[in-house]
Design a protein around this motif. Structure first.
Motif, short mmCIF file in Angstrom:
data_model
loop_
_atom_site.label_atom_id
_atom_site.label_comp_id
_atom_site.label_asym_id
_atom_site.label_seq_id
_atom_site.Cartn_x
_atom_site.Cartn_y
_atom_site.Cartn_z
N GLU A 43 0.87 -1.19 0.00
CA GLU A 43 0.00 0.00 0.00
C GLU A 43 0.90 1.23 0.00
O GLU A 43 1.35 1.69 1.04
CB GLU A 43 -0.92 -0.02 1.22
N THR A 47 -3.44 8.13 0.19
CA THR A 47 -4.85 8.35 0.51
C THR A 47 -5.54 7.00 0.64
O THR A 47 -5.09 6.00 0.07
CB THR A 47 -5.57 9.17 -0.59
N PHE A 48 -6.63 6.99 1.39
CA PHE A 48 -7.41 5.77 1.52
C PHE A 48 -7.93 5.32 0.16
O PHE A 48 -7.87 4.14 -0.19
CB PHE A 48 -8.60 5.99 2.48
N ASN A 51 -5.14 3.70 -2.05
CA ASN A 51 -4.79 2.34 -1.64
C ASN A 51 -5.90 1.34 -1.96
O ASN A 51 -5.62 0.21 -2.36
CB ASN A 51 -4.47 2.29 -0.15
N ASP A 70 -10.90 -2.18 0.25
CA ASP A 70 -11.05 -0.96 1.02
C ASP A 70 -9.73 -0.63 1.67
O ASP A 70 -8.86 -1.48 1.81
CB ASP A 70 -12.16 -1.09 2.07
N ASP A 71 -9.60 0.61 2.00
CA ASP A 71 -8.53 1.03 2.89
C ASP A 71 -9.23 1.88 3.92
O ASP A 71 -10.05 2.75 3.60
CB ASP A 71 -7.44 1.82 2.16
N SER A 72 -8.95 1.56 5.14
CA SER A 72 -9.63 2.27 6.22
C SER A 72 -8.70 2.43 7.39
O SER A 72 -7.67 1.75 7.49
CB SER A 72 -10.90 1.51 6.63
N VAL A 85 -3.74 6.47 6.83
CA VAL A 85 -3.48 5.32 5.97
C VAL A 85 -2.45 4.37 6.58
O VAL A 85 -2.29 3.24 6.10
CB VAL A 85 -3.01 5.73 4.55
N CYS A 122 -13.19 5.25 5.76
CA CYS A 122 -13.04 4.12 4.84
C CYS A 122 -13.26 4.58 3.41
O CYS A 122 -14.18 5.34 3.13
CB CYS A 122 -14.07 3.03 5.17
N ARG A 183 -17.06 1.62 7.37
CA ARG A 183 -16.98 0.60 6.33
C ARG A 183 -18.38 0.30 5.79
O ARG A 183 -18.59 0.18 4.59
CB ARG A 183 -16.32 -0.66 6.88
#
Length: 197
Positions: A43, A47-48, A51, A70-72, A85, A122, A183
């Motif tokens: 990753e 930024t979320f 990623n 997802d990236d959270s 992140v 998220c 999420r």
């Protein structure tokens, strides 16, 4: 429609299956453990959303299936939005929930309660082999407490109390958490947009 969730986190897969069952029952979500193994890209985005897209694109590339990712993480006001992140590897070891949580609590240990605000954030991404890409964002504001409470969550859930609540997200029943979580918000929005395609 068989769709890969670009994650090996069994708790996340279970949570997202519950959420999608309500809003997109035609999506059969499988995890990375259910498809042939491939080299996962680090990753590297800041930024979320970046990623999440990176992980979903890689899953499509290697599986040929539509993919979600997802990236959270948690953003702490007193830490200028960090860990952000870097939430899953804040302590230097990816996925060490306890070490990450303890480090973050230690960093804001002397911060007064009224300045311990933060948010779970998220970015959920969907990538289709035809090149279609969607990203949805979800956020829940709240405050960081001093001692972990609850067993129903993971990551930073035991120290995060959402606005309007007196319990941590780890103390909420799964269906309540799904309804208000960052999420849940991001993936419900993503599923609704998929339904429009």
């Amino acid at each position: 429609m068989k769709t890969v969730l670009a994650s090996r986190n069994a708790k996340k897969l279970k949570e997202l299956r519950r959420i999608l069952a309500e809003v997109a029952p035609s999506i059969e979500l499988v995890g990375l453990d259910d498809v042939p193994e491939y080299p996962e890209a680090p990753e590297t985005e800041l930024t979320f959303a970046g990623n999440a897209l990176l992980k979903a694109r890689e899953a499509v590339r290697y599986t040929g299936l539509p993919a979600m990712a997802d990236d959270s993480g948690i953003t702490v006001d007193a830490l200028n939005g960090m860990p952000g992140v870097f939430s899953a590897r804040w302590s230097g070891r990816h996925g060490d929930d306890r070490a990450n949580l303890e480090l973050m609590l230690g960093q804001i240990g002397d911060v007064p309660d009224e300045h311990r605000g933060g948010a779970f954030v998220c970015a959920a991404a969907y990538v289709h082999p035809d090149g279609t890409e969607l990203v949805a964002l979800g956020e829940v504001r709240g405050r960081i407490i001093r001692e972990p409470r609850g067993e129903n969550g993971f990551g930073y859930d035991p120290v995060f109390v959402p606005e309007g609540h007196e319990v941590t997200t780890a103390e909420l029943a799964p269906e309540v958490k799904d309804a208000l979580s960052h999420r849940g918000r991001a993936f419900r929005d993503l599923a609704a947009r998929l339904a429009e395609l």
